[in-house]
Design a protein around this motif. Structure first.
Motif, PDB file in Angstrom:
ATOM      1  N   MET A  79     -21.499  -5.407  18.557  1.00 33.71           N
ATOM      2  CA  MET A  79     -20.388  -6.091  17.978  1.00 33.71           C
ATOM      3  C   MET A  79     -18.964  -5.118  18.577  1.00 33.71           C
ATOM      4  O   MET A  79     -18.078  -5.731  18.819  1.00 33.71           O
ATOM      5  N   VAL A  80     -19.176  -3.713  18.376  1.00 29.26           N
ATOM      6  CA  VAL A  80     -18.005  -3.276  18.789  1.00 29.26           C
ATOM      7  C   VAL A  80     -17.723  -3.292  20.160  1.00 29.26           C
ATOM      8  O   VAL A  80     -16.528  -3.455  20.755  1.00 29.26           O
ATOM      9  N   TRP A  81     -18.903  -3.178  21.245  1.00 27.32           N
ATOM     10  CA  TRP A  81     -18.737  -3.325  22.575  1.00 27.32           C
ATOM     11  C   TRP A  81     -17.916  -4.830  22.853  1.00 27.32           C
ATOM     12  O   TRP A  81     -17.081  -4.889  23.673  1.00 27.32           O
ATOM     13  N   SER A  82     -18.428  -5.792  22.114  1.00 26.37           N
ATOM     14  CA  SER A  82     -17.878  -7.160  22.466  1.00 26.37           C
ATOM     15  C   SER A  82     -16.538  -7.111  22.015  1.00 26.37           C
ATOM     16  O   SER A  82     -15.777  -7.780  22.840  1.00 26.37           O
ATOM     17  N   GLY A  83     -16.223  -6.634  20.938  1.00 25.43           N
ATOM     18  CA  GLY A  83     -14.638  -6.855  20.250  1.00 25.43           C
ATOM     19  C   GLY A  83     -13.732  -6.085  21.149  1.00 25.43           C
ATOM     20  O   GLY A  83     -12.815  -6.608  21.645  1.00 25.43           O
ATOM     21  N   PHE A  84     -13.962  -4.754  21.756  1.00 24.82           N
ATOM     22  CA  PHE A  84     -13.168  -4.104  22.544  1.00 24.82           C
ATOM     23  C   PHE A  84     -12.976  -4.776  23.980  1.00 24.82           C
ATOM     24  O   PHE A  84     -12.171  -4.899  24.465  1.00 24.82           O
ATOM     25  N   GLY A  85     -14.290  -5.469  24.451  1.00 22.69           N
ATOM     26  CA  GLY A  85     -14.207  -5.946  25.421  1.00 22.69           C
ATOM     27  C   GLY A  85     -13.414  -7.176  25.634  1.00 22.69           C
ATOM     28  O   GLY A  85     -12.840  -7.358  26.721  1.00 22.69           O
ATOM     29  N   MET A  86     -13.515  -7.881  24.782  1.00 20.63           N
ATOM     30  CA  MET A  86     -12.639  -9.023  24.714  1.00 20.63           C
ATOM     31  C   MET A  86     -11.224  -8.827  24.582  1.00 20.63           C
ATOM     32  O   MET A  86     -10.285  -9.504  25.180  1.00 20.63           O
ATOM     33  N   ALA A  87     -10.856  -7.730  23.695  1.00 20.38           N
ATOM     34  CA  ALA A  87      -9.448  -7.308  23.571  1.00 20.38           C
ATOM     35  C   ALA A  87      -8.912  -6.904  25.070  1.00 20.38           C
ATOM     36  O   ALA A  87      -7.682  -7.218  25.375  1.00 20.38           O
ATOM     37  N   THR A  88      -9.633  -6.092  25.763  1.00 18.83           N
ATOM     38  CA  THR A  88      -9.426  -5.609  27.008  1.00 18.83           C
ATOM     39  C   THR A  88      -9.133  -7.011  28.099  1.00 18.83           C
ATOM     40  O   THR A  88      -8.160  -7.182  28.731  1.00 18.83           O
ATOM     41  N   VAL A  89     -10.012  -7.652  27.904  1.00 20.75           N
ATOM     42  CA  VAL A  89     -10.032  -8.690  28.984  1.00 20.75           C
ATOM     43  C   VAL A  89      -8.624  -9.719  28.655  1.00 20.75           C
ATOM     44  O   VAL A  89      -7.884 -10.246  29.534  1.00 20.75           O
ATOM     45  N   THR A  90      -8.749  -9.999  27.508  1.00 17.91           N
ATOM     46  CA  THR A  90      -7.579 -10.996  26.817  1.00 17.91           C
ATOM     47  C   THR A  90      -5.983 -10.257  27.188  1.00 17.91           C
ATOM     48  O   THR A  90      -5.227 -10.969  27.746  1.00 17.91           O
ATOM     49  N   SER A  91      -5.829  -8.880  27.158  1.00 19.95           N
ATOM     50  CA  SER A  91      -4.476  -8.218  27.639  1.00 19.95           C
ATOM     51  C   SER A  91      -4.484  -8.557  29.208  1.00 19.95           C
ATOM     52  O   SER A  91      -3.290  -8.536  29.404  1.00 19.95           O
TER      53      SER A  91
END
Length: 410
Positions: A79-91
């Protein structure tokens, strides 16, 4: 319900709202961003559809993989990996200068898809057994609230910012959800996977498919999302030809969409309580039966007020279907395979979300918008048949009810 579980559940509800709100913002922003790149007409609609489909495709592929990882290393790290991963890709979408670049980033974003599915897994496996459907209903309520708030926030942000400048705002919401998981979520002990029990992904999928009543529940989930997501993009054409519309312009469509979401938000917790008392199968069959009748009614209707009533009652059906499919999966899940089972179920839902709009365009083009509603009545009828088979196969071969105890976790 134990105080420790209440805190955990409150944090998971916050995560659901934050991530769903961010996801909801994509609907108005992606198409406006593509228009800002110079696309118009058919090219704009085509690339918008491709960008959204790429995200669903990645989630379908990655969810079973993440489910295996979650069962082995834990759900919280995923969950932590996915959340920060999505935030990075979205930026990074801020810098997309070509439709293909945005589509690739949307695909990569779908690969970091674990935070919402695993939030639901923690709720379904951690909630007390007599509150499973109610807890799933509250999660659906928060998710639908985010899907309503997201487009509103996205449209408001674009009144002050260029579309590409709103992607960092979505990243902030995604990062906040990941931080909430990192700081507030405590994962309960998992049953370890012994070396002799390790299997391949395809063996897992085959084992889950063979375990009754999963095939019927997975097909029911597919059918539900197929009909619901397939109808949404066609509502504009439906409303345009409606008689006795209440307003001029797009407000008629917006209101028809909003009342469906409002019904989901209002009735999900209430129907969850009912399902915990009378049983998820009873409510699932009742909601699906009503959905069949509503599809047939909309196939015959042209009066705007009647359409609005049908759309509101459709939201009531949605609140009674998917949470109760999940609650039944919880009853039969094999200990140690929770992550794989729920993520494969989610993958079937996303397949419905991907197939529905595609088939909807083809069917409506050939048979008209009323023909689409007759088609959804048939699909819901198949879903009702699957829900009935799920009950019959369970009665013929009682499920293992002595699975891992569902005591509340602190």
């Amino acid at each position: 319900m134990a105080p420790g579980w209440r805190r955990q559940f409150g944090a998971l509800l916050a995560v659901q709202l934050l991530i769903s709100t961010s996801h909801g913002m994509y609907a108005p922003i992606v198409s406006r961003h593509l228009a800002g790149l110079g696309l118009t007409g058919a090219a704009l609609t085509t690339w918008t559809g491709i960008a959204f489909a790429a995200n669903f495709l990645a989630m379908i592929v990655m969810l079973p993989v993440l489910g295996r990882l979650g069962d082995r290393i834990g759900r919280k790290p995923i969950m932590v990996w996915s959340g920060f991963g999505m935030a990075t890709v979205t930026s990074l979408m801020t810098f997309a200068g070509h439709p293909a670049e945005l589509t690739l980033l949307r695909f990569l974003q779908g690969c970091f898809t674990g935070i919402l599915p695993f939030s639901n897994i923690l709720v379904l496996t951690g909630a007390p057994r007599h509150r499973v459907a109610f807890s799933a209903g509250l999660m659906q309520m928060m998710g639908e609230s985010g899907h309503v708030l997201g487009p509103i926030i996205g449209a408001a942000a674009m009144s002050a910012l260029a579309p590409r400048q709103t992607f960092p705002l979505m990243s902030v919401l995604l990062a906040a959800g990941a931080a909430t998981v990192a700081l507030l979520i405590r994962e309960p002990p998992r049953q370890p996977v012994r070396e002799t029990e390790k299997t391949s992904l395809f063996q897992d999928i085959a084992a889950i498919w063979r375990r009754k009543p999963y095939p019927h529940l997975l097909l029911a989930a597919f059918c539900t999302n197929f009909c619901i997501t397939g109808t949404s993009p066609l509502l504009a054409f439906y409303i345009e030809r409606a008689e006795h519309r209440w307003w001029e312009g797009g407000l008629n469509l917006g209101f028809a969409l909003a009342v469906t979401s409002l019904a989901v938000i209002l009735f999900s917790p209430l129907l969850g309580r009912v399902a915990d008392r009378i049983g998820p199968p009873v409510l699932l069959k009742s909601a699906t039966g009503l959905a069949i009748a509503l599809s047939a009614a909309q196939a015959l209707a042209d009066h705007y007020g009647f359409i609005v009533v049908c759309r509101f009652l459709t939201g009531l059906c949605v609140a009674g279907m998917l949470p109760n499919i999940q609650a039944q999966i919880r009853r039969h899940v094999t200990p140690g395979m929770e992550g794989r089972t729920y993520t494969i179920a989610n993958a079937w839902q996303f397949m419905g979300s991907l197939a529905g709009p595609t088939a909807g365009g083809v069917i409506a083009g050939a048979l008209g918008i009323h023909g689409w509603f007759w088609a959804t009545a048939l699909v819901f009828g198949f879903s009702l048949w699957q829900a009935r088979l799920a009950v019959l196969t369970t009665a013929a071969k009682p499920a293992e009810t002595a699975n891992r105890p569902s005591a509340a976790h602190s």
